[in-house]
Design an enzyme around this catalytic site. Structure first.
Site, PDB file in Angstrom:
ATOM      1  N   ASP A  11      18.210 -27.691  38.069  1.00 51.45           N
ATOM      2  CA  ASP A  11      16.952 -27.815  37.329  1.00 51.45           C
ATOM      3  C   ASP A  11      15.822 -28.010  38.329  1.00 51.45           C
ATOM      4  O   ASP A  11      16.051 -28.486  39.457  1.00 51.45           O
ATOM      5  CB  ASP A  11      17.015 -28.993  36.346  1.00 51.45           C
ATOM      6  CG  ASP A  11      15.961 -28.889  35.254  1.00 51.45           C
ATOM      7  OD1 ASP A  11      16.306 -28.412  34.147  1.00 51.45           O
ATOM      8  OD2 ASP A  11      14.797 -29.259  35.501  1.00 51.45           O
ATOM      9  N   ASP A  61      20.291 -21.335  30.001  1.00 48.84           N
ATOM     10  CA  ASP A  61      19.496 -21.802  28.851  1.00 48.84           C
ATOM     11  C   ASP A  61      18.058 -22.067  29.300  1.00 48.84           C
ATOM     12  O   ASP A  61      17.633 -23.222  29.420  1.00 48.84           O
ATOM     13  CB  ASP A  61      20.136 -23.067  28.272  1.00 48.84           C
ATOM     14  CG  ASP A  61      19.451 -23.536  27.001  1.00 48.84           C
ATOM     15  OD1 ASP A  61      18.771 -22.712  26.347  1.00 48.84           O
ATOM     16  OD2 ASP A  61      19.585 -24.727  26.653  1.00 48.84           O
ATOM     17  N   ARG A  71      27.077 -27.170  22.931  1.00 49.64           N
ATOM     18  CA  ARG A  71      27.640 -28.074  23.928  1.00 49.64           C
ATOM     19  C   ARG A  71      29.087 -28.427  23.572  1.00 49.64           C
ATOM     20  O   ARG A  71      29.950 -28.532  24.452  1.00 49.64           O
ATOM     21  CB  ARG A  71      26.768 -29.327  24.055  1.00 49.64           C
ATOM     22  CG  ARG A  71      25.465 -29.065  24.817  1.00 49.64           C
ATOM     23  CD  ARG A  71      24.709 -30.338  25.114  1.00 49.64           C
ATOM     24  NE  ARG A  71      24.022 -30.866  23.953  1.00 49.64           N
ATOM     25  CZ  ARG A  71      22.754 -30.622  23.643  1.00 49.64           C
ATOM     26  NH1 ARG A  71      22.021 -29.832  24.403  1.00 49.64           N
ATOM     27  NH2 ARG A  71      22.203 -31.168  22.570  1.00 49.64           N
ATOM     28  N   PHE A  86      19.087 -24.463  34.344  1.00 48.31           N
ATOM     29  CA  PHE A  86      18.080 -25.128  33.513  1.00 48.31           C
ATOM     30  C   PHE A  86      18.785 -26.273  32.768  1.00 48.31           C
ATOM     31  O   PHE A  86      18.706 -26.398  31.552  1.00 48.31           O
ATOM     32  CB  PHE A  86      17.432 -24.160  32.521  1.00 48.31           C
ATOM     33  CG  PHE A  86      16.754 -22.979  33.159  1.00 48.31           C
ATOM     34  CD1 PHE A  86      15.483 -23.116  33.719  1.00 48.31           C
ATOM     35  CD2 PHE A  86      17.364 -21.740  33.206  1.00 48.31           C
ATOM     36  CE1 PHE A  86      14.843 -22.027  34.304  1.00 48.31           C
ATOM     37  CE2 PHE A  86      16.732 -20.649  33.787  1.00 48.31           C
ATOM     38  CZ  PHE A  86      15.468 -20.790  34.338  1.00 48.31           C
ATOM     39  N   CYS A 113      15.145 -18.970  23.671  1.00 45.53           N
ATOM     40  CA  CYS A 113      14.549 -19.794  22.613  1.00 45.53           C
ATOM     41  C   CYS A 113      13.148 -19.312  22.268  1.00 45.53           C
ATOM     42  O   CYS A 113      12.363 -20.040  21.653  1.00 45.53           O
ATOM     43  CB  CYS A 113      14.532 -21.268  23.013  1.00 45.53           C
ATOM     44  SG  CYS A 113      13.499 -21.639  24.443  1.00 45.53           S
TER      45      CYS A 113
END
Length: 387
Positions: free
Chosen positions: A244, A291, A206, A222, A331
């Site tokens: 989102d 992400d 970030r 996301f 992830c």
């Protein structure tokens, strides 16, 4: 101490300090042991190898804590927890990962700090049996007000454990904790938020977006509670679109702009399925942040996850301006960095675009990866310049 004997020629990973022993590597047992007990790990010839806790209900039957014979008592736990705390002594954010499970040589234990509160995850039976002792140690070593447990993750079921949440020590956290990250305020809900409340592993990335944001139009997919968007607008981004599926987290994302005195008219919050949104949007952006949540929870899901990652990256390439950037992540711990890069390459080939890798991205230094445990490097990302 009860013993587990390892099959002949299956000792090498243990000697190399990999923390997991699967049931198929075990030749036999000696002595009386209860699930969750500390046991001695021995080679086929009786040679001492390690100590760890045992759970016959788990495919990972033993998780290793120590490779010497010193007793694993309360002082041992205190020393290991203090070691993890010391490793984060230079943290400047008020929220960060304090204990990173196997990567801090404490398998099954996650502890995240949010200001004056800790959030603990007990992922295994061995930790479950000791979680109150661990909480007491943390309360002594740290100046905190309370410890909340978020042991509500599916992996506990593989250990024969039910899901559990609740206060484990001290005061209840407030419904909203305002953390400081890279100088900005972010609202966190540790009761209902993703993971333990926030994606702490992305703090450094970030900050990177902040360095790139000046004058840019940014699509944050996301977006969750808009951390990337806060950093972008605070550093001069022209416009940010947060997308989102959850309206609730988008409302928090908008509130986070207010917490930082950022202009609401330079941000848009769209509730949508990201896959569908990318197929419909006809705009182009200077930076696209992708992400997504974990697509592969196990190796058995890799094939379907690969299709998902390829599809969403293909459509993300299509909305990046020529000369712009795609910051894309996975992830999924079951997906290697090499395979992820190959999937993104396949998406690029199908898009007809060109791209350069500017930087390989990962979690911050509060999420270390033990060199003996490559599985711990679950977050992998690519910053790409797209033509």
């Amino acid at each position: 101490m009860a013993r587990i004997t390892i099959k002949h020629k299956r000792e090498k990973p243990i000697i190399n300090q990999h923390p997991w022993i699967f049931s198929g590597a075990i030749a036999g047992y000696e002595g009386t042991m209860q699930p969750g007990d500390i046991v001695s790990i021995r080679a086929h010839d009786g040679q001492f190898l390690a100590q760890g806790y045992w759970n016959p209900d788990s495919q990972i039957e033993a998780r290793l804590l120590s490779w010497d014979k010193d007793p694993i008592d309360e002082m041992w736990w205190r020393n290991m927890i203090q070691r993890a705390i010391n490793a984060r002594a230079n943290q400047t954010n008020s929220a960060y990962r304090l204990i990173n499970a196997e990567n801090d040589y404490l398998p099954g234990l996650i502890v995240d700090r949010y200001g004056d509160w800790l959030v603990m995850q007990s992922l295994t039976l061995g930790i479950e049996k000791r979680k109150h002792m661990i909480a007491d140690i943390l309360s002594v070593l740290l100046d905190i007000q309370g410890i909340y447990e978020r042991s509500d993750v599916d992996v506990r079921e593989k250990e024969g454990l039910s899901l559990h949440t609740g206060i484990i020590w001290g005061k209840e956290p407030p419904e909203e904790i305002i953390i400081q990250e890279n100088g900005y305020k972010i609202a966190v809900d540790v009761y209902n938020g993703h993971k333990t409340g926030f994606y702490l592993d992305q703090a450094g990335n970030r900050a990177l977006i902040g360095q790139m944001a000046q004058g840019k139009r940014i699509l944050n997919l996301f977006s969750y509670t808009g951390g990337f968007g806060v950093h972008a607008l605070a550093n001069g981004a022209d416009y940010v679109v947060n997308v989102d599926a959850s309206m609730e987290v988008l409302e928090t994302a908008e509130a986070n702009l207010t917490h930082n005195n950022l202009p609401l008219d330079r941000a848009e919050h769209i509730q949508a399925d990201v896959f569908a949104y990318l197929r419909e949007v006809d705009d182009l952006f200077d930076i696209v942040i992708l992400d997504p949540p974990k697509f592969a929870h196990s190796k058995q899901q890799l094939e379907s996850a690969a299709r998902g990652y390829k599809d969403i990256n293909l459509n993300a390439f299509n909305v990046v301006k020529p000369g712009g950037y795609l910051m894309t992540y996975s992830c999924s711990g079951a997906l290697s960095a090499d395979l992820f890069q190959k999937i993104v390459f396949g998406a690029l080939a199908d898009s007809g675009r060109q791209a350069q890798i500017i930087q390989h991205l990962s979690a911050g230094e509060d999420h270390p990866v033990a060199l003996t445990f490559p599985e711990g490097e679950y977050l992998k990302g690519l910053l790409l310049r797209v033509y």
